[in-house]
Scaffold this motif. Structure first.
Motif, PDB file in Angstrom:
ATOM      1  N   MET A   1       0.809  -1.221   0.000  1.00 58.97           N
ATOM      2  CA  MET A   1       0.000   0.000   0.000  1.00 58.97           C
ATOM      3  C   MET A   1       0.845   1.275   0.000  1.00 58.97           C
ATOM      4  O   MET A   1       0.314   2.374  -0.167  1.00 58.97           O
ATOM      5  N   PHE A   2       2.165   1.148   0.195  1.00 55.99           N
ATOM      6  CA  PHE A   2       3.011   2.342   0.269  1.00 55.99           C
ATOM      7  C   PHE A   2       2.863   3.263  -0.947  1.00 55.99           C
ATOM      8  O   PHE A   2       2.726   4.477  -0.786  1.00 55.99           O
ATOM      9  N   PRO A   3       2.926   2.739  -2.184  1.00 59.43           N
ATOM     10  CA  PRO A   3       2.806   3.657  -3.329  1.00 59.43           C
ATOM     11  C   PRO A   3       1.495   4.442  -3.325  1.00 59.43           C
ATOM     12  O   PRO A   3       1.486   5.643  -3.614  1.00 59.43           O
ATOM     13  N   ALA A   4       0.389   3.778  -2.984  1.00 58.42           N
ATOM     14  CA  ALA A   4      -0.894   4.476  -2.957  1.00 58.42           C
ATOM     15  C   ALA A   4      -0.910   5.535  -1.860  1.00 58.42           C
ATOM     16  O   ALA A   4      -1.408   6.654  -2.061  1.00 58.42           O
ATOM     17  N   TYR A   5      -0.341   5.206  -0.697  1.00 52.98           N
ATOM     18  CA  TYR A   5      -0.243   6.200   0.372  1.00 52.98           C
ATOM     19  C   TYR A   5       0.624   7.378  -0.060  1.00 52.98           C
ATOM     20  O   TYR A   5       0.327   8.539   0.241  1.00 52.98           O
ATOM     21  N   GLY A   6       1.723   7.077  -0.761  1.00 50.76           N
ATOM     22  CA  GLY A   6       2.590   8.158  -1.227  1.00 50.76           C
ATOM     23  C   GLY A   6       1.855   9.108  -2.151  1.00 50.76           C
ATOM     24  O   GLY A   6       1.966  10.344  -2.018  1.00 50.76           O
ATOM     25  N   GLU A   7       1.089   8.568  -3.092  1.00 52.60           N
ATOM     26  CA  GLU A   7       0.328   9.410  -4.017  1.00 52.60           C
ATOM     27  C   GLU A   7      -0.721  10.229  -3.264  1.00 52.60           C
ATOM     28  O   GLU A   7      -0.926  11.416  -3.554  1.00 52.60           O
ATOM     29  N   LEU A   8      -1.372   9.599  -2.293  1.00 54.90           N
ATOM     30  CA  LEU A   8      -2.399  10.296  -1.524  1.00 54.90           C
ATOM     31  C   LEU A   8      -1.792  11.452  -0.729  1.00 54.90           C
ATOM     32  O   LEU A   8      -2.316  12.574  -0.722  1.00 54.90           O
ATOM     33  N   ILE A   9      -0.667  11.199  -0.076  1.00 56.62           N
ATOM     34  CA  ILE A   9      -0.013  12.242   0.714  1.00 56.62           C
ATOM     35  C   ILE A   9       0.448  13.386  -0.182  1.00 56.62           C
ATOM     36  O   ILE A   9       0.285  14.568   0.144  1.00 56.62           O
ATOM     37  N   ASP A  10       1.019  13.047  -1.339  1.00 57.18           N
ATOM     38  CA  ASP A  10       1.468  14.096  -2.263  1.00 57.18           C
ATOM     39  C   ASP A  10       0.304  14.937  -2.777  1.00 57.18           C
ATOM     40  O   ASP A  10       0.458  16.127  -3.062  1.00 57.18           O
ATOM     41  N   SER A  11      -0.865  14.322  -2.904  1.00 60.57           N
ATOM     42  CA  SER A  11      -2.034  15.069  -3.385  1.00 60.57           C
ATOM     43  C   SER A  11      -2.552  16.044  -2.326  1.00 60.57           C
ATOM     44  O   SER A  11      -3.134  17.081  -2.646  1.00 60.57           O
ATOM     45  N   GLY A  12      -2.367  15.687  -1.042  1.00 59.11           N
ATOM     46  CA  GLY A  12      -2.861  16.531   0.046  1.00 59.11           C
ATOM     47  C   GLY A  12      -4.361  16.467   0.235  1.00 59.11           C
ATOM     48  O   GLY A  12      -4.923  17.224   1.046  1.00 59.11           O
ATOM     49  N   ASP A  13      -5.041  15.573  -0.474  1.00 62.04           N
ATOM     50  CA  ASP A  13      -6.494  15.457  -0.369  1.00 62.04           C
ATOM     51  C   ASP A  13      -6.839  14.209   0.440  1.00 62.04           C
ATOM     52  O   ASP A  13      -6.699  13.083  -0.046  1.00 62.04           O
ATOM     53  N   TYR A  14      -7.290  14.411   1.664  1.00 64.07           N
ATOM     54  CA  TYR A  14      -7.600  13.294   2.556  1.00 64.07           C
ATOM     55  C   TYR A  14      -9.105  13.134   2.773  1.00 64.07           C
ATOM     56  O   TYR A  14      -9.542  12.506   3.740  1.00 64.07           O
ATOM     57  N   THR A  15      -9.891  13.701   1.864  1.00 67.92           N
ATOM     58  CA  THR A  15     -11.340  13.804   2.084  1.00 67.92           C
ATOM     59  C   THR A  15     -12.128  12.592   1.603  1.00 67.92           C
ATOM     60  O   THR A  15     -13.347  12.543   1.802  1.00 67.92           O
ATOM     61  N   GLN A  16     -11.483  11.623   0.986  1.00 72.63           N
ATOM     62  CA  GLN A  16     -12.210  10.441   0.512  1.00 72.63           C
ATOM     63  C   GLN A  16     -11.561   9.179   1.087  1.00 72.63           C
ATOM     64  O   GLN A  16     -10.960   8.385   0.361  1.00 72.63           O
ATOM     65  N   PRO A  17     -11.712   8.984   2.378  1.00 70.83           N
ATOM     66  CA  PRO A  17     -11.007   7.875   3.029  1.00 70.83           C
ATOM     67  C   PRO A  17     -11.614   6.515   2.708  1.00 70.83           C
ATOM     68  O   PRO A  17     -12.833   6.397   2.538  1.00 70.83           O
ATOM     69  N   ILE A  18     -10.744   5.510   2.639  1.00 69.14           N
ATOM     70  CA  ILE A  18     -11.228   4.136   2.621  1.00 69.14           C
ATOM     71  C   ILE A  18     -11.654   3.755   4.028  1.00 69.14           C
ATOM     72  O   ILE A  18     -12.714   3.155   4.243  1.00 69.14           O
ATOM     73  N   GLN A  19     -10.826   4.135   5.001  1.00 70.54           N
ATOM     74  CA  GLN A  19     -11.164   3.991   6.416  1.00 70.54           C
ATOM     75  C   GLN A  19     -10.713   5.263   7.118  1.00 70.54           C
ATOM     76  O   GLN A  19      -9.545   5.639   7.052  1.00 70.54           O
ATOM     77  N   SER A  20     -11.621   5.912   7.796  1.00 72.01           N
ATOM     78  CA  SER A  20     -11.366   7.233   8.356  1.00 72.01           C
ATOM     79  C   SER A  20     -10.516   7.159   9.613  1.00 72.01           C
ATOM     80  O   SER A  20     -10.335   6.097  10.223  1.00 72.01           O
ATOM     81  N   LEU A  21     -10.051   8.329  10.030  1.00 70.25           N
ATOM     82  CA  LEU A  21      -9.335   8.424  11.296  1.00 70.25           C
ATOM     83  C   LEU A  21     -10.206   7.962  12.460  1.00 70.25           C
ATOM     84  O   LEU A  21      -9.710   7.352  13.415  1.00 70.25           O
ATOM     85  N   ALA A  22     -11.490   8.242  12.398  1.00 70.07           N
ATOM     86  CA  ALA A  22     -12.394   7.782  13.458  1.00 70.07           C
ATOM     87  C   ALA A  22     -12.407   6.262  13.531  1.00 70.07           C
ATOM     88  O   ALA A  22     -12.429   5.681  14.626  1.00 70.07           O
ATOM     89  N   PHE A  23     -12.399   5.605  12.371  1.00 69.96           N
ATOM     90  CA  PHE A  23     -12.326   4.136  12.345  1.00 69.96           C
ATOM     91  C   PHE A  23     -11.028   3.659  12.994  1.00 69.96           C
ATOM     92  O   PHE A  23     -11.035   2.732  13.819  1.00 69.96           O
ATOM     93  N   HIS A  24      -9.914   4.295  12.635  1.00 67.36           N
ATOM     94  CA  HIS A  24      -8.622   3.877  13.173  1.00 67.36           C
ATOM     95  C   HIS A  24      -8.508   4.192  14.659  1.00 67.36           C
ATOM     96  O   HIS A  24      -7.817   3.466  15.389  1.00 67.36           O
ATOM     97  N   LYS A  25      -9.188   5.234  15.127  1.00 70.54           N
ATOM     98  CA  LYS A  25      -9.195   5.519  16.567  1.00 70.54           C
ATOM     99  C   LYS A  25      -9.822   4.358  17.329  1.00 70.54           C
ATOM    100  O   LYS A  25      -9.284   3.906  18.355  1.00 70.54           O
ATOM    101  N   ALA A  26     -10.940   3.868  16.816  1.00 66.44           N
ATOM    102  CA  ALA A  26     -11.590   2.730  17.476  1.00 66.44           C
ATOM    103  C   ALA A  26     -10.664   1.520  17.499  1.00 66.44           C
ATOM    104  O   ALA A  26     -10.583   0.796  18.506  1.00 66.44           O
ATOM    105  N   ALA A  27      -9.943   1.304  16.387  1.00 66.36           N
ATOM    106  CA  ALA A  27      -9.021   0.161  16.322  1.00 66.36           C
ATOM    107  C   ALA A  27      -7.872   0.321  17.309  1.00 66.36           C
ATOM    108  O   ALA A  27      -7.530  -0.620  18.036  1.00 66.36           O
ATOM    109  N   LEU A  28      -7.283   1.521  17.370  1.00 61.04           N
ATOM    110  CA  LEU A  28      -6.158   1.732  18.292  1.00 61.04           C
ATOM    111  C   LEU A  28      -6.611   1.694  19.743  1.00 61.04           C
ATOM    112  O   LEU A  28      -5.883   1.199  20.613  1.00 61.04           O
ATOM    113  N   ASP A  29      -7.795   2.195  20.015  1.00 57.21           N
ATOM    114  CA  ASP A  29      -8.315   2.102  21.378  1.00 57.21           C
ATOM    115  C   ASP A  29      -8.448   0.634  21.787  1.00 57.21           C
ATOM    116  O   ASP A  29      -8.098   0.253  22.916  1.00 57.21           O
ATOM    117  N   ALA A  30      -8.952  -0.187  20.871  1.00 56.35           N
ATOM    118  CA  ALA A  30      -9.123  -1.612  21.171  1.00 56.35           C
ATOM    119  C   ALA A  30      -7.776  -2.304  21.337  1.00 56.35           C
ATOM    120  O   ALA A  30      -7.606  -3.156  22.220  1.00 56.35           O
TER     121      ALA A  30
END
Length: 289
Positions: free
Chosen positions: A217-246
């Motif tokens: 997934m690194f190349p896709a993450y690299g393209e996403l970061i370079d674009s600076g557009d984080y508004t169309q998540p596959i899994q949102s930060l809120a989703f990852h918060k629940a995962a990290l809390d667990a």
């Protein structure tokens, strides 16, 4: 112009990496002079044909490029400053682990004393030197890199990243940061699995396959970061918060400290608090800059 004969090389520093570099140069037919601050580390190299010298001053008289592989930035100055006059007009290849600005400082110091300087970041452990999979990243003097590329590629795959002496070490430490985080995650996971009677060896087989798959997934993450557009998540930060809390709850239940995973949770929590919960996880990079 690339070298056409087996140029003599001097290696300063005979820790495990310095010994591996010198041994590989010897095997490749390069007359090799070695020096180490403390005696006794040159025995095998001497038996293989290296010339050992008791002083740095004698070592740098041997001719050819001088490869420096010492403990840290300060030790480079401690070793080279006393012989700076003898180094004028010479080529120094610094493979000591130095931070980017330290590499730049050494390049400036070298230029002030008429020394041609190439910096390198070794992406290998000593047993990998001279073997497939090892690489060394270089920046600084392109003239040194081009002239001695044949010898450098005996040591490892060699890649040049331009005249900024700090660029290679930036790559080096960025990749090492990736590595340490990966190994830290493995140790955390292995500690969790120990709580249910699963060995680290057994967990390692599954973890290696999982991490390899995720790395795609690194190349896709690299393209996403370079674009600076984080508004169309596959899994949102809120989703990852629940995962990290667990994960944190499961770690505590297993009696495992959260030193490795807590910083990630903190980064996510900060973004949630700032109202970014609906954005893509890759937005986390913006918290680091």
């Amino acid at each position: 112009m690339a070298e056409t004969t087996n140029t003599p090389v001097t290696v300063l520093g005979l820790g495990a990496m310095g010994q591996a570099l010198a041994a590989t140069l010897l095997k490749g037919g390069h007359p090799t002079t070695v020096w180490n601050r403390t005696p006794g580390k040159d025995t095998d190299l001497g038996a293989a044909g290296a010339v050992s010298t008791p002083s740095v001053a004698e070592a740098v008289q041997a001719g050819g490029p001088i490869i420096v592989v010492l403990f840290d930035h300060a030790s480079v100055h401690t070793t080279l400053d006393p012989v700076v006059d003898e180094l004028s007009g010479r080529q120094v290849i610094n493979l000591t682990s130095t931070a980017p600005n330290e590499a730049r400082e050494l390049a400036t110091w070298a230029a002030e004393h008429g020394i041609d300087y190439l910096d390198g970041g070794i992406m290998a452990i000593p047993p990998m030197i001279g073997q497939p999979g090892a690489s060394i990243l270089y920046s600084g003097s392109e003239a040194i890199f081009n002239e001695h590329r044949t010898a450098l590629e005996l040591l490892a795959a060699a890649e040049y990243f331009g005249d900024d002496a700090g660029r290679a070490s930036t790559y080096d430490f960025a990749l090492l940061a990736n590595m340490y985080a990966m190994f830290g995650g493995f140790m955390h996971g292995a500690a969790m699995m120990r709580s249910v009677g699963v060995s680290a060896s057994a967990f390692a087989e599954r973890a290696a396959a999982w991490v390899t798959a995720m790395a795609q997934m690194f190349p896709a993450y690299g393209e996403l970061i370079d674009s600076g557009d984080y508004t169309q998540p596959i899994q949102s930060l809120a989703f990852h918060k629940a995962a990290l809390d667990a994960i944190n709850r499961a770690s505590r239940d297993a009696g495992v400290a959260t030193d490795f995973v807590a910083p990630i949770k903190n980064l996510i929590d900060r973004q949630i608090a700032d109202g970014n919960g609906a954005l893509e996880f890759a937005r986390t990079i913006e918290e680091l800059i």
